[in-house]
Write a protein that holds these residues in place. Structure first.
Motif, short mmCIF file in Angstrom:
data_model
loop_
_atom_site.label_atom_id
_atom_site.label_comp_id
_atom_site.label_asym_id
_atom_site.label_seq_id
_atom_site.Cartn_x
_atom_site.Cartn_y
_atom_site.Cartn_z
N LEU A 61 25.41 28.66 59.59
CA LEU A 61 26.71 28.82 60.25
C LEU A 61 27.85 28.25 59.44
N HIS A 62 27.73 27.00 59.02
CA HIS A 62 28.86 26.36 58.32
C HIS A 62 29.12 27.04 56.98
N ALA A 63 28.07 27.40 56.26
CA ALA A 63 28.25 28.09 54.98
C ALA A 63 28.91 29.44 55.19
N SER A 64 28.53 30.17 56.23
CA SER A 64 29.11 31.50 56.45
C SER A 64 30.57 31.40 56.88
N PHE A 65 30.90 30.37 57.68
CA PHE A 65 32.29 30.20 58.09
C PHE A 65 33.17 29.89 56.88
N ARG A 66 32.71 28.96 56.02
CA ARG A 66 33.48 28.63 54.82
C ARG A 66 33.62 29.84 53.90
N THR A 67 32.56 30.62 53.80
CA THR A 67 32.61 31.79 52.92
C THR A 67 33.59 32.82 53.45
N ALA A 68 33.62 33.00 54.76
CA ALA A 68 34.60 33.93 55.36
C ALA A 68 36.01 33.48 55.03
N LEU A 69 36.27 32.17 55.10
CA LEU A 69 37.60 31.66 54.73
C LEU A 69 37.88 31.91 53.25
N ALA A 70 36.89 31.68 52.41
CA ALA A 70 37.09 31.80 50.96
C ALA A 70 37.34 33.24 50.54
N LEU A 71 36.63 34.18 51.15
CA LEU A 71 36.79 35.58 50.75
C LEU A 71 38.08 36.18 51.29
N GLY A 72 38.56 35.65 52.41
CA GLY A 72 39.81 36.15 52.96
C GLY A 72 39.77 37.65 53.15
N GLY A 73 40.71 38.34 52.55
CA GLY A 73 40.78 39.80 52.71
C GLY A 73 40.05 40.57 51.62
N ARG A 74 39.28 39.90 50.78
CA ARG A 74 38.55 40.62 49.72
C ARG A 74 37.57 41.61 50.32
N ARG A 75 37.28 42.65 49.57
CA ARG A 75 36.35 43.67 50.05
C ARG A 75 34.92 43.42 49.57
N GLU A 92 30.82 30.76 65.12
CA GLU A 92 29.86 31.86 65.07
C GLU A 92 30.58 33.21 65.11
N ARG A 93 31.50 33.35 66.06
CA ARG A 93 32.21 34.63 66.20
C ARG A 93 33.01 34.94 64.95
N ARG A 94 33.69 33.94 64.40
CA ARG A 94 34.50 34.17 63.19
C ARG A 94 33.60 34.59 62.03
N ALA A 98 31.33 39.23 58.48
CA ALA A 98 30.18 39.66 57.68
C ALA A 98 30.01 41.17 57.68
N THR A 99 29.63 41.69 56.53
CA THR A 99 29.24 43.09 56.45
C THR A 99 27.92 43.31 57.17
N LEU A 100 27.02 42.33 57.05
CA LEU A 100 25.71 42.39 57.67
C LEU A 100 25.25 40.98 58.01
N VAL A 101 24.66 40.81 59.20
CA VAL A 101 24.04 39.55 59.59
C VAL A 101 22.53 39.76 59.65
N LEU A 102 21.80 38.89 58.97
CA LEU A 102 20.34 38.88 59.03
C LEU A 102 19.92 37.70 59.88
N ARG A 120 36.00 30.00 46.63
CA ARG A 120 36.73 31.24 46.32
C ARG A 120 36.65 31.53 44.82
N ALA A 121 36.82 30.50 44.01
CA ALA A 121 36.76 30.70 42.56
C ALA A 121 35.36 31.13 42.12
N ALA A 122 34.34 30.54 42.72
CA ALA A 122 32.96 30.89 42.35
C ALA A 122 32.62 32.33 42.72
N CYS A 123 33.27 32.86 43.76
CA CYS A 123 32.99 34.22 44.22
C CYS A 123 33.78 35.29 43.48
N THR A 124 34.67 34.87 42.58
CA THR A 124 35.45 35.83 41.81
C THR A 124 34.52 36.75 41.03
N ASP A 125 34.74 38.04 41.13
CA ASP A 125 33.97 39.07 40.41
C ASP A 125 32.53 39.19 40.90
#
Length: 378
Positions: free
Chosen positions: A97-111, A136-138, A143-147, A83-88
């Motif tokens: 899969l695991h990276a995207s799940f953790r990232t979804a948790l880290a971003l929370g409600g951020r846009r 996978e579903r979470r 995600a805004t976009l899945v490639l 979460r701190a690394a994604c600031t700004d």
């Protein structure tokens, strides 16, 4: 409003992206390094969040990225570091899969726009398979976009609830130059002698020693090759939990198979192989498949996942889990030099149709541009 103050070579405020990598397969880790190098060269600021082991192996900082150590775990400390690394960040791109799940948790409600690339499909059975489907579903719904690297991965993402899912252009990064089959050094006797393969056909499989690789089927098929003269030798390069079980079978049944363990000379092994074999239950853009076609090595592979889309008519495809079809196809090819040469030629042409690293970076940049453009007020 972006807080980024650095500028691209063209004088425009540069995009700041965060690339998130979990444990990372060889293919996804190499892709992130290649993508990072291309983005940095085009003026994009890149932070790679990955375990320190991945940084040591792939040297993301060596191609101009900042590296932040984020363990593969989804514990609160790892999520907080991410979460701190994604600031700004202007955009975050998670791989796997695991990276995207953790990232979804880290971003929370951020846009912040989140791009997820699925390089492969996770393999599990029973309760763990159900858990992976939940992850996978979470991940795809956040995600805004899945490639997806294959059409069936794109379809899977859509079925899991992705708002937008598209086929990704994925190159094979860092490929060795194709070996010249006329070069007398192409078949070094020392390597063949070390492998116990002098004067006999050599069949090469590469991949972790896991259940989904189909090595039990490969061992079953190898019985049929014992009757050939000389008998082909099967080499399996890879390590994993099934090693002891496979070795017991090889010893008990006296099969013409050698387990080589983890190797860093797959290119050299391909150079001495008569056929490459892929027996997996599922694959997306298999590195072995791509390396084999580039190197003019005839390929026998299972008709699964993204393999048919990747190879076209440049390989012999067999059903998964069918040792008879696999054995018959291998025996036929070993006795048909003209067909092997035809597959080698088709393989080179098919490989030339795959995306280059520049094309891969260009597609990703186009996606980033699309997702970070200001949207008009409604």
């Amino acid at each position: 409003m972006s807080l980024v103050t650095s500028h691209s070579p063209h004088g425009q405020p540069s995009l700041r992206t965060v690339q998130v990598l979990g444990g990372g397969s060889v293919a996804s880790s190499a892709h992130v390094r290649s993508l990072t190098a291309g983005l940095v060269a085009r003026g994009v600021r890149v932070t790679v969040c990955a375990p320190v082991e991945a940084e040591r192996a792939y040297d993301f900082t060596g191609v101009g990225a900042d590296h932040v150590h984020v363990p593969r775990s989804s514990d609160p400390a790892s999520v907080a570091a991410l979460r701190a690394a994604c600031t700004d960040a202007d955009l975050v791109h998670a791989h796997g899969l695991h990276a995207s799940f953790r990232t979804a948790l880290a971003l929370g409600g951020r846009r912040t726009p989140l791009v997820v690339t699925w390089h492969n499909r996770a393999h599990a059975e029973g309760a763990r398979a159900h858990l992976l489907r939940m992850l996978e579903r979470r991940a795809v719904r956040a995600a805004t976009l899945v490639l997806g690297t294959t059409s069936d991965l794109v379809d899977r993402a859509r079925r899991s609830g992705a708002r937008d899912a598209r086929l990704a252009a994925i190159a094979l990064p860092g490929r060795r130059p194709a070996l010249d089959p006329e070069d007398p050094d192409r078949l070094p006797p020392k390597i063949l002698a070390e492998l116990g393969a002098l004067g006999r056909p050599l069949l090469l499989a590469v991949g972790s020693l896991d259940r989904h690789r189909g090595y039990d089927t490969l061992l079953d098929a190898s019985r049929a090759w014992c009757r050939l003269e000389p008998a082909p030798l099967v080499l399996i390069a890879g390590e994993g939990p099934l090693r002891a079980e496979l070795q017991r079978r090889i010893d008990a049944e006296e099969l013409p198979v050698r387990l080589l363990g983890r190797r860093d000379d797959v290119g050299e092994l391909l150079a001495v192989a008569d056929l490459a074999l892929l027996t997996s239950r599922w694959e997306s853009r298999s590195v072995l498949v791509q390396e084999a076609l580039h190197a003019r090595v005839p390929l026998v592979a299972t008709r699964v996942g993204g393999v048919p889309e990747l190879v076209g008519d440049a390989a012999e495809l067999v059903p998964y889990g069918d040792p008879y079809a696999l054995a018959d196809t291998v025996v036929r090819l070993l006795g048909d030099p003209a067909r092997r040469e035809e597959l080698a030629e088709k393989g080179v042409r098919q490989a030339a149709s795959w995306p280059t690293e520049d094309e891969t970076v260009a597609q990703v940049l186009s996606v980033y541009d699309e997702l970070t453009q200001p949207r008009p007020l409604s």
